[in-house]
Write a protein that holds these residues in place. Structure first.
Motif: not given
Ligand code: ZN
Length: 164
Positions: A109-119
């Motif tokens: 989950i971490l990778g795609p979530l980082r691209e989606l929204d950093e907060v």
């Protein structure tokens, strides 16, 4: 699998083919009792092994719920959450593992979530990686900045446009 017409419990397979890129098998069956035909689909179930040792089927909806919590108050659309969960599932399926520990799901989950929204990423990572101090956040933010700077920013390609 019982016949949906007569509830007979004996049938033979008359045809089977792979669907969804080999993730599932579709079988055409003929009931031995009434002779009618029906279709069954056998799907590869991804299992998630929880820390307690209990196994449960991978759930895209569960990924969405976890990420949605991290995205509270952030400008993230429901669509994007669904897409992210889809990406996570693809990544897990392509790893070829039929069973995986729950922390691997978090990792995916971490990778795609980082691209989606950093907060949202920071929130999620803080729970997932069990940050225990402000320094943990500082380090993560430093990593985020470094990753951002490593990306090429808005370079406009030279199209070598018209001479004269
Ligand atoms: Zn039947």
């Amino acid at each position: 699998m019982r016949c949906p017409y007569c509830r007979g419990d004996d049938s033979r397979v008359v045809d089977s083919r792979e669907v969804e890129e080999g993730q599932a098998i579709r079988r055409r069956r003929s009931c031995s009792a009434c002779g009618r035909r029906f279709t069954t689909i056998e799907e590869l179930v991804l299992s998630v092994v929880k820390r307690s040792g209990v196994t449960e089927p991978f759930s895209r909806e569960k990924v969405v719920r976890g990420v949605r919590r991290a995205c509270q108050g952030r400008p993230v659309q429901e669509d994007a959450l669904q897409q992210l969960a889809h990406k996570v599932e693809e990544a897990i399926r392509s790893s070829g593992m039929a069973e995986l520990p729950s922390h691997e799901v978090g990792l995916a989950i971490l990778g795609p979530l980082r691209e989606l929204d950093e907060v949202a990423y920071l929130r999620f990572a803080s729970v997932y990686r069990a940050y225990s101090s402000v320094e943990d956040f500082e380090k993560e933010i430093a990593d985020l900045r470094a990753a951002r700077e490593a990306e090429p920013v808005g370079e406009v390609a030279d199209t070598g446009s018209s001479g004269e």
